[in-house]
Design a protein around this motif. Sequence first.
Motif, short mmCIF file in Angstrom:
data_model
loop_
_atom_site.label_atom_id
_atom_site.label_comp_id
_atom_site.label_asym_id
_atom_site.label_seq_id
_atom_site.Cartn_x
_atom_site.Cartn_y
_atom_site.Cartn_z
N GLU A 1 49.72 -29.05 8.61
CA GLU A 1 49.47 -30.22 7.79
C GLU A 1 48.05 -30.78 7.92
OE1 GLU A 1 51.85 -32.12 5.54
OE2 GLU A 1 52.22 -29.96 5.55
N THR A 2 47.25 -30.22 8.83
CA THR A 2 45.93 -30.80 9.10
C THR A 2 45.05 -30.86 7.87
OG1 THR A 2 46.04 -30.01 11.38
CG2 THR A 2 43.87 -30.62 10.53
N LEU A 3 44.98 -29.79 7.11
CA LEU A 3 44.10 -29.76 5.94
C LEU A 3 44.55 -30.75 4.87
CD1 LEU A 3 43.34 -25.95 5.58
CD2 LEU A 3 41.85 -27.74 6.45
N ARG A 4 45.87 -31.02 4.78
CA ARG A 4 46.38 -31.99 3.81
C ARG A 4 45.95 -33.41 4.15
NH1 ARG A 4 51.49 -33.27 3.24
NH2 ARG A 4 51.12 -34.06 1.14
N HIS A 5 45.50 -33.62 5.36
CA HIS A 5 45.00 -34.94 5.76
C HIS A 5 43.49 -34.89 6.03
CE1 HIS A 5 49.01 -36.77 6.04
NE2 HIS A 5 49.39 -35.55 6.40
N GLY A 6 42.88 -33.80 5.59
CA GLY A 6 41.44 -33.61 5.73
C GLY A 6 40.85 -33.28 4.38
N PRO A 7 40.13 -32.14 4.25
CA PRO A 7 39.46 -31.83 2.99
C PRO A 7 40.40 -31.52 1.83
CG PRO A 7 39.28 -30.00 4.54
CD PRO A 7 39.85 -31.15 5.31
N GLU B 1 38.80 -23.22 8.74
CA GLU B 1 39.84 -22.48 9.45
C GLU B 1 40.10 -23.06 10.85
OE1 GLU B 1 35.87 -20.49 9.79
OE2 GLU B 1 37.16 -21.11 8.12
N ALA B 2 39.07 -23.68 11.45
CA ALA B 2 39.26 -24.34 12.75
C ALA B 2 40.16 -25.56 12.58
CB ALA B 2 37.92 -24.74 13.34
N MET B 3 40.03 -26.26 11.45
CA MET B 3 40.94 -27.39 11.18
C MET B 3 42.36 -26.88 10.98
SD MET B 3 38.83 -30.00 8.67
CE MET B 3 37.71 -28.87 7.85
N ALA B 4 42.50 -25.77 10.26
CA ALA B 4 43.83 -25.22 10.00
C ALA B 4 44.53 -24.81 11.29
CB ALA B 4 43.72 -24.03 9.06
N GLU B 5 43.77 -24.42 12.29
CA GLU B 5 44.36 -24.01 13.57
C GLU B 5 45.05 -25.17 14.28
OE1 GLU B 5 41.07 -22.38 15.66
OE2 GLU B 5 41.08 -20.48 14.54
N ARG C 1 48.02 -19.82 5.52
CA ARG C 1 48.35 -18.59 6.27
C ARG C 1 47.22 -17.56 6.16
NH1 ARG C 1 53.60 -19.35 4.18
NH2 ARG C 1 53.19 -17.83 2.52
N GLU C 2 46.72 -17.36 4.96
CA GLU C 2 45.66 -16.36 4.77
C GLU C 2 44.34 -16.83 5.35
OE1 GLU C 2 46.13 -13.24 3.74
OE2 GLU C 2 48.22 -13.91 3.86
N LEU C 3 44.11 -18.13 5.32
CA LEU C 3 42.91 -18.69 5.94
C LEU C 3 42.91 -18.41 7.44
CD1 LEU C 3 40.42 -20.49 5.23
CD2 LEU C 3 41.82 -22.46 5.86
N LEU C 4 44.05 -18.59 8.08
CA LEU C 4 44.15 -18.33 9.51
C LEU C 4 44.08 -16.84 9.83
CD1 LEU C 4 46.98 -20.89 10.37
CD2 LEU C 4 44.58 -21.03 11.07
N ALA C 5 44.60 -16.02 8.92
CA ALA C 5 44.61 -14.57 9.16
C ALA C 5 43.28 -13.91 8.82
CB ALA C 5 45.72 -13.93 8.33
N GLY C 6 42.43 -14.61 8.05
CA GLY C 6 41.16 -14.02 7.61
C GLY C 6 40.25 -13.66 8.77
N GLU C 7 39.49 -12.60 8.60
CA GLU C 7 38.58 -12.14 9.66
C GLU C 7 37.34 -13.03 9.70
OE1 GLU C 7 36.51 -7.96 11.21
OE2 GLU C 7 37.50 -8.06 9.24
N LYS C 8 37.04 -13.53 10.90
CA LYS C 8 35.91 -14.43 11.08
C LYS C 8 34.73 -13.72 11.72
CE LYS C 8 39.57 -17.36 10.87
NZ LYS C 8 40.98 -16.90 10.84
N VAL C 9 33.56 -14.33 11.55
CA VAL C 9 32.36 -13.86 12.24
C VAL C 9 32.54 -14.16 13.72
CG1 VAL C 9 29.87 -14.12 12.49
CG2 VAL C 9 30.93 -14.25 10.22
N ALA C 10 32.38 -13.17 14.57
CA ALA C 10 32.63 -13.33 16.00
C ALA C 10 31.46 -14.03 16.69
CB ALA C 10 32.87 -11.97 16.65
#
Length: 452
Positions: free
Chosen positions: A242-248, A234-238, A208-217
């Motif tokens: 469950e995406t990250l649990r099957h990735g890094p 964060e692109a994977m989390a989008e 949740r915080e990864l998705l809410a974090g401010e990114k470089v535009a």
Amino acid sequence: MAAPRVTVIGGGFAGVECAHQLLRRGHRVRLVEMRPVRSTDAHATDRFAEMVCSNSFRSDNPANAVGLLKREMESIGSLILEEARKAAVPAGDALAVDRALFAEAVTRRLDKEPLLEIVRVEAESMPETGEDWVVIATGPLTSPALEKALLAALGEKHLYFYDAMAPIVEFASLDREKLYALSRWGKGGGDDYLNVPLSRLEYEAFVRELLAGEKVAFHDFEKAAYFEGCLPVEAMAERGIETLRHGPMKPFGLPDPRTGKEPYAVVQLRQDDLAREHFNLVGFQTKLKVGEQKRVFRMLPGLEKAEFVRFGMLHRNTYINGPAHLDALFRWKKNPRIFFAGQLTGVEGYLESAATGLMVGSSLAQLLEGREPKALPFTTALGSLAKHVSFPREQQYTPMNVTFGLIEDEDVPGVPPIRDRAKRRAEIGRRALATVARWREEALPAPALLPS
């Protein structure tokens, strides 16, 4: 003394390997590198073959395509792999290095080469060749001036994708009581990685915080064209909770020895230097702003007081439309005295970049020795990269790592196809290494492979 007949522009993996293949056969080379006159957004030093993203050359298992590529390159004689093995750090069944020691060793080797002329200047325009040869190996971080010149010469729409770097933290700043040492499935030394275990609640809060974090535009004129093999975390989390649990953050094969059970999710930390002072967050390349990286990544158990040696970042990678412009020897179709090598051609990865440099250097050696160059067969891992950058295709051209899917599987008359995937890949590898050995003897005869 005669002037070099080959000019290599770019001192990254491809340029270094290309120069080495020529130097070891007694040919003079001019190597042009713009750092430190002009740096890039990702480089931190003026050393040759500086690693700006991960410190890993990925799997060292020959049953993996990238492991096979290593064996093929070493059978021909690769400077990059020779020095990588000397600077290796524990990384399971992968080959990872102390990036500082590795780049220092490569630079030291080149500085001692009597046949090498090193020129520290920015190449800003397409070079004139005359009766000589030029290799453009300026990589994904080609300078704006040369990029503009390439665009004008190639007459193509601009091609690029975004790449990202993972953060590196100080080992001493980690709370090791909350971490455990283990390689996935016990590979390598068995305990080459540090693991951060997360419960389901901790994992979901982190996402949740990864998705809410401010990114470089992105700039208005840019688009988010990521390389699929190096997506920002964060692109994977989008793509789903469950995406990250099957990735890094996959926990499979990483049971916590304190409980005997696999955590809900795991973040792995890989040693980044021989002194074991720095560890990088595996697969956590990111475009989060610096302050957000501190806030979000310190949510991870054991990283609450983590000190960052390097923050993750995003940078743009440039590549050309290989099939439109290159042949299987990496020559520019419009002017065969100009070769391209490295990630600029549309291969992806440190090793793949070095591999293209090795192939270009071998082709130039044959030309300088009065022979028509022989391309590596597409039934090899090396040759599969040449096929990728040179063969027309219906779908859009995108950067790729080496895979078994790229390697042509030749049919043997009277022998039924091997259905078992592991056995089939083993046979592809066996044939590929035998093919490379035959190619080496035919394409690089005496004075072949002089001592380095």
